[in-house]
Design an enzyme around this catalytic site. Structure first.
Site, mmCIF file in Angstrom:
data_model
loop_
_atom_site.group_PDB
_atom_site.id
_atom_site.type_symbol
_atom_site.label_atom_id
_atom_site.label_comp_id
_atom_site.label_asym_id
_atom_site.label_seq_id
_atom_site.Cartn_x
_atom_site.Cartn_y
_atom_site.Cartn_z
ATOM 1 N N ARG A 36 -22.839 9.232 -29.351
ATOM 2 C CA ARG A 36 -21.719 9.253 -30.308
ATOM 3 C C ARG A 36 -20.441 8.646 -29.705
ATOM 4 O O ARG A 36 -19.666 8.018 -30.419
ATOM 5 C CB ARG A 36 -21.447 10.682 -30.770
ATOM 6 C CG ARG A 36 -22.338 11.090 -31.905
ATOM 7 C CD ARG A 36 -21.988 12.461 -32.392
ATOM 8 N NE ARG A 36 -22.711 12.753 -33.617
ATOM 9 C CZ ARG A 36 -22.826 13.956 -34.123
ATOM 10 N NH1 ARG A 36 -22.273 14.995 -33.524
ATOM 11 N NH2 ARG A 36 -23.481 14.151 -35.246
ATOM 12 N N LYS A 194 -29.324 24.613 -36.482
ATOM 13 C CA LYS A 194 -28.281 24.905 -37.482
ATOM 14 C C LYS A 194 -28.960 25.261 -38.805
ATOM 15 O O LYS A 194 -29.111 24.417 -39.688
ATOM 16 C CB LYS A 194 -27.405 23.664 -37.681
ATOM 17 C CG LYS A 194 -26.433 23.382 -36.559
ATOM 18 C CD LYS A 194 -25.639 22.135 -36.915
ATOM 19 C CE LYS A 194 -24.711 21.734 -35.793
ATOM 20 N NZ LYS A 194 -24.090 20.424 -36.033
ATOM 21 N N GLY A 365 -25.626 16.549 -40.358
ATOM 22 C CA GLY A 365 -25.467 17.101 -41.709
ATOM 23 C C GLY A 365 -24.943 16.042 -42.663
ATOM 24 O O GLY A 365 -25.393 15.933 -43.814
#
Ligand code: 3PG
Length: 389
Positions: A36, A194, A365
């Protein structure tokens, strides 16, 4: 889609505040995947080239708000960026209220935004504070674009100008292109820890997929419908939903699992059918039968959507499931594979399969919600802030 593009607006010698997603996996305060950060570097370099005064915001993990916790500090990420951008002055500022006036071509990295009171709730005062720091707000955190938080949404609403960074724009374009009329069978693999945030996404993905394979905490929640899962992570509140989903859609749950238990300070490891788990055991990975079954399904896929490991891949003992599934996805040459998520990026790096995945998103997500067709708040904010040149 009409949004302002950082590359097309004048950022030269301007004060720009960039929201990045530098939420990288960490272990003992050490970064375990740089994907990232690396994906954000072109944006920082573009601002440097334009001699902007650059301020960077990001979150890391999910700390308790208004309370400093070292394990969630962005300091290790600041150190990495300092090394990467050798000839640039970079400052680390702990408190948003202590921003200093920097020179053109210098950078401030602020401490984790999620330590700030009001970040998660998109507090107006905090959003205005962020906005007051800059002439232009650049939203480039695709991975956090599904969050309506002060640094991803509110700040843009109050900033004079808000635009999208190159990473955000390229994610939107590439994902749109890849999900248009997917080839069938479409197989989704959803794992990770998650659980609550992913369950609603699972509802939508299971609907559009021919088969959905579940792993990690999500799979445990399905297993918990009829089985003892001992000390494994799962989400009690989602069992009812899991029950409905498995009745309605083609969802494949691990038939066997790798577990461990501690007795008299001694670790014991097992591989057993998922219905034979005892009170003291914790599920850590899928078992050999599940690996075989999952690979067989993956081999039939023409399109693959992949988010999350199927076990605790950080530990060598519980890596095999994720390793085998990753290679199966990588080796299915007939399929178009789409992968996303912080842990998924780490897995792709670990097994060196980057080149064999058709498209890798920096979002987790956000990537799933985008595929599902949901409106992402940050993108909606950028649409509202569009100014025609
Ligand atoms: C992610 O890892 O998916 C993003 O950084 C968003 O993190 P969050 O789910 O904690 O908001």
């Amino acid at each position: 889609m009409l949004i302002n593009d950082m590359k097309k607006i004048n950022i030269r010698k301007k004060k720009i505040l960039i929201r990045l997603d530098l939420n990288v996996p960490m272990q003992n305060n050490k970064i375990t995947s740089y994907a990232r950060i690396k994906a954000s570097l072109p944006t920082i370099k573009l601002a440097l080239k334009n001699k902007s005064k650059i301020m960077i915001l990001s979150h890391l993990g999910r700390p308790i708000e208004n309370k400093f916790q070292e394990k969630y500090s962005l300091f290790p990420i600041f150190q990495y960026l300092k090394k990467k951008l050798k000839n640039t002055n970079i400052y680390f500022i702990k408190n948003i209220n202590d921003a200093i006036n920097i020179n053109y071509g210098e950078i401030i990295i602020f401490e984790n935004v999620r330590f700030n009171k009001g970040e998660k709730t998109n507090n107006t005062k905090l959003a205005k504070k962020y906005a007051s720091l800059c002439d232009i707000f650049v939203m480039d955190a695709f991975g956090t674009a599904h969050r309506m938080e002060a640094s991803t949404y509110g700040v843009g609403m109050f900033a004079k100008i808000a635009c999208a960074g190159p990473l955000l724009i390229s994610e939107i374009k590439s994902l749109k292109k890849s999900i248009k009329n997917p080839q069938r069978p479409l197989i989704t693999i959803l794992g990770g820890s998650k659980i609550s945030t992913k369950f609603n996404i699972l509802k939508k993905l299971a609907k559009i997929s021919d088969t959905t394979i579940v792993g990690g905490g999500i799979a445990n929640t399905f297993l918990a419908i009829n089985n003892n899962i001992g000390k494994s992570i799962y989400e009690k509140n989602f069992i009812k939903l899991a029950k409905n989903l498995i009745k309605k859609y083609n969802i494949i749950v691990p038939i066997d699992s790798r577990t461990f238990s501690i007795k008299n300070k001694k670790y014991k490891y097992f591989m057993k059918n998922s219905n034979l788990i005892t009170d003291h055991e914790e599920i850590m990975d899928i078992g050999d039968q599940s690996i075989k079954k999952f690979i067989k399904i993956i081999n039939t896929a023409k399109t693959i959507i992949w988010n999350g490991p199927v076990g605790v891949f950080e530990s060598k003992k519980f890596r095999l499931g994720t390793e085998k599934i990753s290679y199966a996805i990588a080796n299915n040459k007939k399929s178009f594979s789409l992968a996303g998520g912080g842990d998924t990026l780490a897995v792709i790096e670990m097994f060196k399969i980057k080149k064999q995945i058709s498209y890798i998103s920096t979002g987790g997500g956000a990537f799933l919600e985008f595929i599902e067709g949901k409106k992402l708040p940050s993108i909606e904010m950028l649409k509202q802030k569009y100014i025609k040149n």
